[in-house]
Design an enzyme around this catalytic site. Sequence first.
Site, PDB file in Angstrom:
ATOM      1  N   CYS A   1      36.957   9.950  15.520  1.00  0.00           N
ATOM      2  CA  CYS A   1      38.134  10.215  14.678  1.00  0.00           C
ATOM      3  C   CYS A   1      38.847   8.939  14.266  1.00  0.00           C
ATOM      4  O   CYS A   1      39.590   8.923  13.286  1.00  0.00           O
ATOM      5  CB  CYS A   1      39.110  11.106  15.434  1.00  0.00           C
ATOM      6  SG  CYS A   1      38.475  12.745  15.719  1.00  0.00           S
TER       7      CYS A   1
ATOM      8  N   ASN B   1      33.104  10.788   9.449  1.00  0.00           N
ATOM      9  CA  ASN B   1      32.845  11.186  10.842  1.00  0.00           C
ATOM     10  C   ASN B   1      32.660  12.693  10.906  1.00  0.00           C
ATOM     11  O   ASN B   1      31.655  13.207  10.448  1.00  0.00           O
ATOM     12  CB  ASN B   1      33.992  10.702  11.737  1.00  0.00           C
ATOM     13  CG  ASN B   1      33.878  11.219  13.159  1.00  0.00           C
ATOM     14  OD1 ASN B   1      32.792  11.196  13.724  1.00  0.00           O
ATOM     15  ND2 ASN B   1      34.947  11.720  13.724  1.00  0.00           N
ATOM     16  N   GLU B   2      33.633  13.396  11.436  1.00  0.00           N
ATOM     17  CA  GLU B   2      33.522  14.857  11.571  1.00  0.00           C
ATOM     18  C   GLU B   2      34.177  15.487  10.364  1.00  0.00           C
ATOM     19  O   GLU B   2      35.275  16.015  10.461  1.00  0.00           O
ATOM     20  CB  GLU B   2      34.271  15.291  12.826  1.00  0.00           C
ATOM     21  CG  GLU B   2      33.388  15.633  13.958  1.00  0.00           C
ATOM     22  CD  GLU B   2      34.163  15.973  15.213  1.00  0.00           C
ATOM     23  OE1 GLU B   2      35.394  16.152  15.176  1.00  0.00           O
ATOM     24  OE2 GLU B   2      33.504  16.057  16.252  1.00  0.00           O
TER      25      GLU B   2
ATOM     26  N   GLU C   1      33.803   4.403  20.786  1.00  0.00           N
ATOM     27  CA  GLU C   1      35.054   4.647  20.060  1.00  0.00           C
ATOM     28  C   GLU C   1      36.195   4.092  20.894  1.00  0.00           C
ATOM     29  O   GLU C   1      36.181   4.198  22.128  1.00  0.00           O
ATOM     30  CB  GLU C   1      35.266   6.142  19.831  1.00  0.00           C
ATOM     31  CG  GLU C   1      36.626   6.414  19.177  1.00  0.00           C
ATOM     32  CD  GLU C   1      36.797   7.818  18.640  1.00  0.00           C
ATOM     33  OE1 GLU C   1      36.085   8.717  19.101  1.00  0.00           O
ATOM     34  OE2 GLU C   1      37.672   7.988  17.764  1.00  0.00           O
TER      35      GLU C   1
HETATM   36  O1  AHR Z   1      34.688  11.720  21.170  1.00  0.00           O
HETATM   37  C1  AHR Z   1      36.002  12.115  20.963  1.00  0.00           C
HETATM   38  C2  AHR Z   1      36.216  12.735  19.600  1.00  0.00           C
HETATM   39  O2  AHR Z   1      35.494  13.911  19.486  1.00  0.00           O
HETATM   40  C3  AHR Z   1      35.722  11.918  18.444  1.00  0.00           C
HETATM   41  O3  AHR Z   1      36.642  10.987  18.056  1.00  0.00           O
HETATM   42  C4  AHR Z   1      35.523  12.934  17.367  1.00  0.00           C
HETATM   43  O4  AHR Z   1      34.510  12.584  16.473  1.00  0.00           O
HETATM   44  C5  AHR Z   1      35.245  14.198  18.120  1.00  0.00           C
HETATM   45  O5  AHR Z   1      36.087  15.215  17.728  1.00  0.00           O
END
Ligand code: AHR
Length: 659
Positions: free
Chosen positions: A243, A377-378, A47
Amino acid sequence: MYRRVFTSLAVFALSVVAAFSQSFRLDMDLRKPGVPIQNTQYGIFFEDINFAADGGLYAELVKNRSFEYPDDALQGWKAFGKVTVLPDGPFDRNPHYVRLSDPGHPHKWTGLENDGFFGIGVRGGESYRFTVWARVPDGGSSDIDVQLVNPASPDESHILCRESLTVSGTGWKQYETILKPEATLDKAALRIFLSGKRVTTDLEHVSLFPSDTWKGHRNGLRKDLAQALADLHPGIFRFPGGCIVEGTDLATRYSWKNSVGPVENRPLNENRWNYTFTYRFYPDYFQSYGLGFYEFFILSEEIGSEPLPILSCGLACQFQNDDVSAHVPVDELQPYIQDALDLIEFANGPVTSEWGRLRAEMGHPEPFNLKYIGIGNEQWDALYTERLEPFVKAIRAAYPGIRIVGSSGPGSEGEQFDYLWPEMRRIGVDLVDEHFYRPYDWFLSQGARYDDYDRKGPKVFAGEYACHARGMKWNHAYASLLEAAFMTGIERNADVVHMATYAPLFAHVEGWQWRPDLIWYDNLRSFRTVSWHVQELFGRFKGRNVLPLKMDGVNVTGAEGQGGLFASAVTDGDRIYVKVANTSDDTRNITFNFTGLKKKEVVRAVEGIRLDCSDRLAENTLDEPCKVVPEGFLFEGEGRQVDASVPPLSFSVFVLTVK
Ligand code: AHR
């Protein structure tokens, strides 16, 4: 009285001897191979957080090379003399450029200086490729002087090296020169002077790359960092987040289509980690998309990983948006779904297809053979499931072979997790992404996490995890040991957990927002954390089949009575790899007990590799990159039983072979 004291002493002595001589027997039955281990089992999660792309893995050394930073087109630059920013350049999605004009006095100067990302790191004697798009708007030719300088030098001259370029004609063209600094410096700057007759000159996309990038690509990656990925032998490569996939708002989500095609025309994106934590604030953090989806696919191929892109499901970051109007209404999702379908075509489609053609034009006519895609993602709630469903239907209809990853939300358990797992089964995704950034006690209690998971449901992708010690959220040996302990449970359950990726991957020591991270660097140096070494050991000794391993008939998960041990084993042909994490403060004597051998067969110890985490807070650093690294130890023995001992707070890999 004396007899009583003597008896108690004797009992005490016996119990001490018993404690010291207690051996934990680990039983392994070699009769039949256990479940296969997926090639994707251990991998990496990329990321663009902590300056992981621009300023990190992406080897570009110039910040704001296209003059597109939205608050200030010259952010990252110091302009002197007569410099103007104009908006009608040759690249429609990056329209700004600079015009350098005569400063109006022979002893004044016009030009620009860029100090990169926390400075520009250069090595003496190495080559750096400077390129720029330029024109002379009024015709004729002009000269520019390009220098690498040490602006803090106390010496007679700042200049590390310099070259001249002659720009000619009114049409935009790309110019190139090689700079070779004499000295190594981690915080050099790039200076550009309008020289010669100071003829007005326009510059756009000012770029500086080391010539020596990973695999020599022009739009390349920093070699030491890419090598640190390759050395993990990752089976799966998840990108681009995190994120960042979602964006703080939908306008700033990661849009893969903006990250492909000529780099000059990939539009700038706001990096959501720019402002996420005001206590570590980086108002100059943007995404050039120079490291884009094409480069991610190429890197996957070069390091032998299956690519796993994660795309926006139409939800902006749910942590940052309570208002549902921040998200795309379900009945307006089609462009997002089309993005996913087009991505599969970009990766796998024939060169005659729209997106397959672009892949070919970029240099890769062969398909990338994409097998997985993640949607969201989350994410959580019905907000997610009602969006995921139409994606799954459309992808299944167009590409039935593609395996789809859904999310179980941000927590390792709890309300959303309990809601989402059954939903993922109902919707029929192939894998479910679980995230856990959790403290010591969580990792110590999760050795058996996957032992009772549904064997028939979707598989698990442990897509983001790291041990975050309470009040000590930084890399240290004990946290890494607990990750190793936890990973034995992943390994034992290779039929359920098909992928696991530690997160985040990269961090610049001067630019991080989140820690711990797997690999750290400054402008010239990098180091691999203890957690990196844990990942490497699991990857190196991945094996092909799980070998069930029990203590008194049960899995070794750090449960009560198991002496703080966590263990798993795999086979690879006639090799056996046993992994043992000893999370206790005592040495543990172990007997490996093998059954199921043929009549004349025995097992022989080959080698042992150990990570000593007994200095709990020890960590690797830029100055001491190898403070905690795996070391070989003497491991000998042959028979149906082989003895070993594991020191306190250590992670060991025992290599044995069947003879
Ligand atoms: O890894 C950092 C963040 O942690 C990522 O962007 C997210 O998916 C999680 O909350």
